[in-house]
Design an enzyme around this catalytic site. Structure first.
Site, PDB file in Angstrom:
ATOM      1  N   ALA A 238       7.467   8.708  -3.714  1.00  0.00           N
ATOM      2  CA  ALA A 238       8.635   7.839  -3.569  1.00  0.00           C
ATOM      3  C   ALA A 238       8.959   7.241  -4.928  1.00  0.00           C
ATOM      4  O   ALA A 238       8.178   7.342  -5.876  1.00  0.00           O
ATOM      5  CB  ALA A 238       8.349   6.742  -2.560  1.00  0.00           C
ATOM      6  N   LYS A 239      10.105   6.620  -4.984  1.00  0.00           N
ATOM      7  CA  LYS A 239      10.615   6.041  -6.218  1.00  0.00           C
ATOM      8  C   LYS A 239       9.583   5.107  -6.875  1.00  0.00           C
ATOM      9  O   LYS A 239       9.407   5.094  -8.083  1.00  0.00           O
ATOM     10  CB  LYS A 239      11.893   5.267  -5.865  1.00  0.00           C
ATOM     11  CG  LYS A 239      12.739   4.875  -7.027  1.00  0.00           C
ATOM     12  CD  LYS A 239      13.982   5.764  -7.158  1.00  0.00           C
ATOM     13  CE  LYS A 239      14.647   5.577  -8.512  1.00  0.00           C
ATOM     14  NZ  LYS A 239      14.211   6.457  -9.550  1.00  0.00           N
ATOM     15  N   ARG A 240       8.871   4.343  -6.029  1.00  0.00           N
ATOM     16  CA  ARG A 240       7.933   3.340  -6.572  1.00  0.00           C
ATOM     17  C   ARG A 240       6.724   3.987  -7.250  1.00  0.00           C
ATOM     18  O   ARG A 240       5.927   3.305  -7.879  1.00  0.00           O
ATOM     19  CB  ARG A 240       7.470   2.387  -5.469  1.00  0.00           C
ATOM     20  CG  ARG A 240       6.716   3.093  -4.372  1.00  0.00           C
ATOM     21  CD  ARG A 240       6.153   2.159  -3.323  1.00  0.00           C
ATOM     22  NE  ARG A 240       5.571   2.947  -2.249  1.00  0.00           N
ATOM     23  CZ  ARG A 240       6.255   3.483  -1.252  1.00  0.00           C
ATOM     24  NH1 ARG A 240       7.559   3.270  -1.165  1.00  0.00           N
ATOM     25  NH2 ARG A 240       5.669   4.218  -0.330  1.00  0.00           N
ATOM     26  N   ASP A 241       6.596   5.305  -7.133  1.00  0.00           N
ATOM     27  CA  ASP A 241       5.424   5.969  -7.716  1.00  0.00           C
ATOM     28  C   ASP A 241       5.570   6.239  -9.216  1.00  0.00           C
ATOM     29  O   ASP A 241       4.781   6.987  -9.788  1.00  0.00           O
ATOM     30  CB  ASP A 241       5.119   7.266  -6.962  1.00  0.00           C
ATOM     31  CG  ASP A 241       4.610   6.980  -5.557  1.00  0.00           C
ATOM     32  OD1 ASP A 241       3.766   6.076  -5.422  1.00  0.00           O
ATOM     33  OD2 ASP A 241       5.078   7.623  -4.606  1.00  0.00           O
TER      34      ASP A 241
END
Ligand code: GLU
Length: 305
Positions: A238-241
């Site tokens: 996901a983006k937060r990774d």
């Protein structure tokens, strides 16, 4: 000569593609091209759409070296085709209205002895009076398949024979929009797609889709469900990774070629471009396990494969 079949990549334009999406797209392209098939892009925009995402996705696919054969198709422009398929199923007595809320379904589906995650059939046998009452209460009605099967078997290039549950899948959502499982089946057939390569998170939905195709008299495509890219915690990327999109990688100084190199290496293929990957493509040698990305490791891997 018969038309060659086609493979496809079908992104949902809800945001930028991450390296997991790009890796799946690269594989779908290589599977199609290595078998002489056409390769098509279908934008699955019946759900959440982020403005500008479609164009950025197409730009990123082109930047990693993929090409496609026909103008891009958008599901939002094909609503009458889905409705026609729904009408055929309804005419055959194979649909019913469902007034259940999401919450009611969750509660019923988690009841002891309930089928795992499957719709328990609550609205299957509603009387006409009950339906009228629900309509008068203003409850939105989804349309479900009246399934005669509880299981269906498909064959997958990487997973072999796969048998999975089939339930009364939603065909048209309560808001009147065709459901993903219906649209994907109708589109694949209408576009002459006979090879579906996608992430293996969709494998459990595949028996439903193949069953639906068979009810509609459509041929069931060949399937290859490929392993996903996961983060260090084993969750879907996901983006937060971290630096997970091509734009993120570019911002860190990586070129699309370096990203492709990293993706190819993660597939056990020592290529430095999509074209080279295709030259050496051998589905039998693809990894069967997910690729774990830790932190921003992709960039380093792309520099020192
Ligand atoms: N649009 C779906 C997704 O982005 C893919 C559906 C498919 O390949 O069948 O997850």
């Amino acid at each position: 000569m018969p038309e060659p079949g086609a493979g496809r990549y079908a992104p949902s334009p809800s945001g930028d593609l991450h390296v997991g999406n790009l890796r799946t797209a690269l594989l779908a392209w290589a599977f199609a091209r290595s078998t002489g098939r056409r390769f098509l892009i279908r934008v699955e925009d019946l759900d959440r759409v982020r403005p500008g995402a479609e164009q950025r996705q197409l730009d990123d696919l082109a930047a990693i070296g993929l090409d496609w054969d026909e103008p891009v198709v958008r599901q939002s422009e094909r609503l009458p085709i889905y409705q026609a398929a729904i009408d055929r199923l309804t005419a055959a007595g194979l649909t019913y209205e469902c007034f259940c809320t999401r919450r009611e379904i969750q509660q019923a589906a988690t009841a002891p002895h309930g089928p795992m995650g499957a719709y328990p059939g609550t609205c299957r046998t509603l009387t006409e009076e009950a339906r009228t009452r629900f309509r008068e209460q203003g409850r939105p009605a989804a349309l479900r398949l009246r399934s005669a099967a509880t299981e269906f078997e498909i064959v997958d290039e990487l997973h072999g024979r796969y048998r999975g549950p089939v339930d009364d899948v939603v065909l048209r959502r309560g808001d009147g929009i065709p459901a993903y499982n219906l649209a994907v089946v109708v589109d694949d057939a209408a576009q002459g797609i006979d090879q579906v390569v996608r992430g293996d998170d969709l494998l459990p939905s595949t028996p439903r889709q193949a069953y639906l195709a068979s009810l509609l008299g459509l041929s069931v495509p060949h399937y290859a469900h490929v392993p996903l890219v996961l983060n260090a915690q084993g969750q879907r990327l996901a983006k937060r990774d971290g630096a997970v999109t091509l734009a993120d990688q570019r911002a860190l100084g990586a070129t699309p070629e370096q990203v492709v190199t990293a993706l190819a290496h993660s597939l056990g293929n020592p290529a430095t471009s999509a074209a080279e990957l295709l030259d050496r493509f051998d589905p039998a040698r693809l990894p069967r396990e997910p690729w774990i990305l830790d932190g921003n490791g992709l960039l380093q891997r792309s520099r020192c494969p």
